[in-house]
Design a protein around this motif. Structure first.
Motif, short mmCIF file in Angstrom:
data_model
loop_
_atom_site.label_atom_id
_atom_site.label_comp_id
_atom_site.label_asym_id
_atom_site.label_seq_id
_atom_site.Cartn_x
_atom_site.Cartn_y
_atom_site.Cartn_z
N THR A 1 -5.92 4.89 1.58
CA THR A 1 -6.81 5.97 1.13
C THR A 1 -6.86 5.99 -0.39
O THR A 1 -6.25 5.16 -1.06
CB THR A 1 -6.33 7.31 1.71
OG1 THR A 1 -7.28 8.35 1.43
CG2 THR A 1 -4.97 7.71 1.13
N PHE A 2 -7.60 6.95 -0.94
CA PHE A 2 -7.73 6.99 -2.39
C PHE A 2 -6.65 7.83 -3.05
O PHE A 2 -6.15 8.80 -2.48
CB PHE A 2 -9.12 7.49 -2.82
CG PHE A 2 -9.39 8.95 -2.54
CD1 PHE A 2 -8.98 9.94 -3.43
CD2 PHE A 2 -10.09 9.35 -1.41
CE1 PHE A 2 -9.22 11.29 -3.20
CE2 PHE A 2 -10.35 10.69 -1.17
CZ PHE A 2 -9.92 11.66 -2.06
N SER A 3 -6.33 7.45 -4.27
CA SER A 3 -5.40 8.20 -5.10
C SER A 3 -6.03 8.38 -6.48
O SER A 3 -6.64 7.44 -7.01
CB SER A 3 -4.07 7.46 -5.23
OG SER A 3 -3.15 8.21 -6.03
N ASN A 4 -5.89 9.54 -7.04
CA ASN A 4 -6.48 9.83 -8.35
C ASN A 4 -5.58 9.42 -9.51
O ASN A 4 -6.01 9.43 -10.67
CB ASN A 4 -6.82 11.31 -8.46
CG ASN A 4 -7.88 11.73 -7.46
OD1 ASN A 4 -8.82 11.00 -7.19
ND2 ASN A 4 -7.71 12.90 -6.86
N ASN A 5 -4.34 9.08 -9.20
CA ASN A 5 -3.42 8.58 -10.23
C ASN A 5 -2.38 7.70 -9.56
O ASN A 5 -2.44 7.47 -8.35
CB ASN A 5 -2.77 9.74 -11.01
CG ASN A 5 -2.01 10.69 -10.11
OD1 ASN A 5 -1.38 10.29 -9.13
ND2 ASN A 5 -2.05 11.98 -10.43
N THR A 6 -1.43 7.22 -10.33
CA THR A 6 -0.37 6.39 -9.76
C THR A 6 0.99 7.08 -9.82
O THR A 6 2.04 6.43 -9.74
CB THR A 6 -0.29 5.03 -10.49
OG1 THR A 6 -0.10 5.25 -11.89
CG2 THR A 6 -1.55 4.22 -10.26
N SER A 7 0.96 8.38 -9.93
CA SER A 7 2.21 9.15 -9.95
C SER A 7 2.45 9.88 -8.63
O SER A 7 3.46 10.58 -8.49
CB SER A 7 2.20 10.15 -11.11
OG SER A 7 1.12 11.07 -10.97
#
Length: 296
Positions: A194-200
């Motif tokens: 799925t999508f993630s808006n950052n890598t944290s």
């Protein structure tokens, strides 16, 4: 002879006038399609609100909105001329451009950047901590034309020497990101792409579509390369024949983020902060991911 020539000139002038009137009428009604990446009813409601805003900014147009059944249907509607503008995922845009000459106008910005990531997300209590821990598990992808929900995560696996079609014990398609996170939270699958808006790990589909307590029980374990923002694209022949309307719609959408009357409309639609100019070459990385994801 002079009278014949004059009559011919007048006739040509009348035909040109009729053609211009016809073109103006064709440009007045704008058909805009939206990506069904999440709940279709919500997308239609928010898309209709954007259509009304555009009608208030570009006088004389009527914007008709529709939400496609799936990603491929949105591409096909663009190809067939049923849609003039389409909110296309990066993969759908590349397909529509390369096969039907669609032209990208704008790309989305979230959290300060015109890109996002694909993530493999699991339940925290699953014991899955690394990519190798996902071996033999069940996975829900989103859609074959989803950048974050299929193409980029598969390309990530291939780059690590993994065959996505044999790595998992079972593969399914959720169709939409909100459906995928629900399936994961409910234990129907072990992993989702799925999508993630950052890598944290603090912002993505799981934080957007689930209550805070359920979202806190999920975590991403592997991220893809950055993905260029999803697009607003236009049919090339519409852009040519209706250049003025195309330019005005493009400008109106760019201006939405700084217009109090439009505050929140893009955010409600696809959690977009703003839309900025884009060019086709921005999506070459998507073409590379498509090619990589097809490898075994």
């Amino acid at each position: 002879m002079k009278n014949i020539r004059l009559t011919s000139v007048l006739a040509l002038g009348i035909l040109a006038s009729v053609g211009a009137a016809s073109a103006a009428e064709n440009c007045r009604v704008v058909n805009m399609g939206f990506n069904p990446a999440q709940d279709s009813a919500a997308v239609l409601t928010n898309g209709t609100a954007i259509a009304k805003y555009l009608e208030s900014k570009v006088r004389g147009i009527q914007v008709k909105t529709t939400v496609a059944q799936d990603y491929q249907a949105l591409v096909e509607a663009t190809r067939s001329g049923k849609l003039d503008f389409a909110w296309l995922s990066p993969v759908s845009y590349v397909q529509a451009h390369d096969e039907a000459n669609a032209q990208v106008l704008l790309k989305s910005v979230r959290n300060g950047g015109p890109y996002y990531w694909a993530a493999f997300v699991v339940r925290k209590d699953s014991g899955i901590k690394t990519l190798n821990d996902m071996r033999g598990k069940t996975i829900a992808w989103i859609d074959p034309n989803s950048a974050a929900g299929y193409t980029f995560p598969r390309a990530t696996l291939v780059a690590k020497g993994v065959n996505p079609d044999t790595f998992f014990s079972k593969q399914t398609f959720a169709g939409k990101h909100d459906a995928a996170v629900l399936a994961l939270a409910n234990g129907s699958v072990d992993v989702i792409a799925t999508f993630s808006n950052n890598t944290s790990g603090t912002s993505g589909s799981w934080t957007q579509y689930l209550p805070a307590d359920k979202a806190a029980a999920l975590t991403p374990v592997v991220y893809s390369k950055p993905i260029p923002g999803d697009t607003l694209s236009v049919r090339a022949d519409y852009q040519t024949g209706c250049a003025d309307v195309t330019t005005r719609i493009r400008s109106a959408i760019v201006g939405m983020s700084s217009d109090p009357a439009a505050a929140g409309l893009l955010k409600k639609l696809y959690t977009i902060d703003s839309m900025i100019p884009a060019k086709d070459s921005d999506y070459n990385v998507v073409r590379q991911a498509i090619a990589a994801s097809a490898k075994k």
